[in-house]
Design an enzyme around this catalytic site. Sequence first.
Site, PDB file in Angstrom:
ATOM      1  CB  CYS A   1      -9.064   5.206   1.705  1.00  0.00           C
ATOM      2  SG  CYS A   1      -7.920   4.700   0.453  1.00  0.00           S
TER       3      CYS A   1
ATOM      4  NE  ARG B   1       0.212   0.761  -1.932  1.00  0.00           N
ATOM      5  CZ  ARG B   1      -0.305   1.728  -2.663  1.00  0.00           C
ATOM      6  NH1 ARG B   1       0.070   1.851  -3.926  1.00  0.00           N
ATOM      7  NH2 ARG B   1      -1.167   2.577  -2.166  1.00  0.00           N
TER       8      ARG B   1
ATOM      9  CD  GLN C   1      -0.756   6.572  -0.477  1.00  0.00           C
ATOM     10  OE1 GLN C   1      -1.565   6.443   0.431  1.00  0.00           O
ATOM     11  NE2 GLN C   1      -0.944   6.071  -1.677  1.00  0.00           N
TER      12      GLN C   1
ATOM     13  CG  ASP D   1      -3.805   9.518   1.177  1.00  0.00           C
ATOM     14  OD1 ASP D   1      -4.442  10.017   0.225  1.00  0.00           O
ATOM     15  OD2 ASP D   1      -3.920   8.335   1.522  1.00  0.00           O
TER      16      ASP D   1
ATOM     17  CG  HIS E   1      -9.103   9.776   1.903  1.00  0.00           C
ATOM     18  ND1 HIS E   1      -7.985   9.463   2.641  1.00  0.00           N
ATOM     19  CD2 HIS E   1      -9.060   9.008   0.789  1.00  0.00           C
ATOM     20  CE1 HIS E   1      -7.309   8.512   2.005  1.00  0.00           C
ATOM     21  NE2 HIS E   1      -7.939   8.222   0.873  1.00  0.00           N
TER      22      HIS E   1
ATOM     23  CE  LYS F   1      -4.730   6.074 -11.891  1.00  0.00           C
ATOM     24  NZ  LYS F   1      -3.488   5.633 -11.305  1.00  0.00           N
TER      25      LYS F   1
ATOM     26  CG  HIS G   1      -9.278   8.105  -2.692  1.00  0.00           C
ATOM     27  ND1 HIS G   1      -9.086   7.113  -1.768  1.00  0.00           N
ATOM     28  CD2 HIS G   1     -10.532   7.914  -3.178  1.00  0.00           C
ATOM     29  CE1 HIS G   1     -10.171   6.349  -1.705  1.00  0.00           C
ATOM     30  NE2 HIS G   1     -11.058   6.804  -2.555  1.00  0.00           N
TER      31      HIS G   1
END
Length: 664
Positions: A349, A378, A396, A398, A400, A483, A529
């Site tokens: 992000c 992570r 991810q 991902d 945004h 979420k 997200h």
Amino acid sequence: MAITIELPDGTSKQYDAPVTPARVAEEISPRLAAAAVAAEVDGKLTDLTAEVTEGTHKVRVVTDRDQSGLEVLRHTAAHVLAQAVVRFFADKGGGVQYTIGPPLMDDFQYGFYYDFDLPRPIGAEDLPKIEAEMKKIADEKIPLERIELSAQQAKDALTALGQEYKCEMIDDLVRQEDVQTVSLYRQGDFVDMCRGPHLPDTGRLKVFKLLTTAGAYWRGDENNKMLTRIYGTAFFHRKQLAEHLERVEEAKRRDHRVLGKELGLFLINDTVGPGLPMWMPKGTIIRMELEGWLRGELLKRGYQPVITPHIGKIDLYRTSGHYPYYEHGLFPTMEIGESDGYLLKPMNCPHHIQIYKATQRSYRELPIRLSEFGTVYRFEQSGELSGLTRVRGFTQDDAHIFCTSEQLEAEIESCVDLTKLCLATLGLDDYRVRIGMRDPDDTKYIGSAANWDLAEDNIRNVVRKLDMNYTEERGEAAFYGPKIDFVVRDCIGREWQLGTIQVDYNLPERFDLEYIGPDNAPHRPVMIHRAPLGSPERFIGILIEHFAGAFPLWLSPVQTAVLPVSDKFNDYAAEVAARLREASVRVEVDDSPEKIGAKIRKATLAKTPYMAVVGQRETDAHTVAVRHRTEGDRGPMDLDAFAAGLREEIDSKGKRQLGAAEET
Ligand SMILES: [Zn+2]
Ligand SMILES: [Zn+2]
């Protein structure tokens, strides 16, 4: 004394002296009393033997059909296990310390465990002996008795039993939660500290099995002593245990760590590091196909692709709040001297936000949807790592979305739509939707209560509009916003959290994001997200197990194996392969000197969907003899028709099957 007990069917009972739920159940019916395992008094789970006093109370008898009943059973099983382990070591000098032993209600394999500090190690060969001891304890029908003591009295009692870990836990309860009284449970000569409730006596524990042992650090901290964990499971009925054990066996047969190695899909080794998967050529093809398909869908939906680096300055994550909130899950900071340090990115992000901020944005540009298959890092504890499903570096799918608050709900809706499409395309149609809300008492959530209420309402509005079944869970939100999670059930009944959609009013504030509105004044956008697959690594790990390695044609690394019956036909086999490659079908030719039967077995084991067998007849007629992985012989087919049919099945993602067109 006046006591009114209100029952779930709307009737009520009066008593003039304290009464136990056990007695209430008996008065209703002997059958209910026999099935009863605990009770809910005014919504709180209690022992059947807990007295209900003065006033009006709602009482519900919890039976073997309730999920909470199973939890009580497993709680009790853990205590019986601990008592059995104490007895097992009693004639060997004793010295067993029992620490914690919770029931496991969401674990696929195990129903409970208990962690012990043992005087000597035990192994798998000891489990049947301990299980036999548990059986004896069950046969003795020992009552479980709740005793409430002051913290000090409880400590004295447990000290007398040599239970130092329990005493440490009491000290923590007093220090952290200011606990005054502690509940102990006694079953015969065994005493444990526990909140309860439990079965009224050990005789109700009939169906259980110890499964395995493992090492576990005290409090999960690797600086502490390594304890011995014993896992087991328990059910009310024998048939349930048998079905469970069968599913566990099936899961082992489908284990993606084993299949991933056998099929040459991915590699995780200690040389590169635990939790850092490397994709082998065949696994890379699966991933490229999956990601390529999703990229196409994103372009159709107006997403714009971006690419960002794997690291960023630590200050970026201070602004986003990932640091220090996420700190325990981060790899250590890289100090390079030119700033206060860099971090491997735990999320994409903040980078995407910089791209949004690169120019002044107008309301006419919104929504802006920035997408990236972004790899994040992570630091999971090594004990937590598992194949592709728990890793330290993962990607991810991902994106945004930056939009106005008026556009927000339509954007959430289209994210839900995309997630559903992804799951349906992969045949993962069995899912439930969970909405993660913040826990207002938890300090880890950033931003104002007003923003949170707004975001939670937006999410509720969308799922209600779409008429989706959902549950709400407090404390399950991301730290910046609530979420929607898609929890998928695979073909053997395990649940996996996959796609996620998160609404965020907070990061736009922290990064001071703006767009110029129709009124020529600056306004704050809202962010979404979202990751429909969650992570390709994890998703493919789950797909390997769901399909047991036998991927649908469009994802299969090798789509057709060309098998010449002898080396006389290797030239024609090469021609067949060339023709299929021309149609963009992934082909392997097995021109080894093996017999055709062996070649078919090998391709079947490799889970190759189609085989094209070629010999004299096929060479003469310019055909192939088609075999399907599971359905066997499909007969001869013209080479061009075969190529076209494969192409059609691939392009339709399996909706149209080769050779099925004529029949339907
Ligand atoms: Zn307990
Ligand atoms: Zn994000």
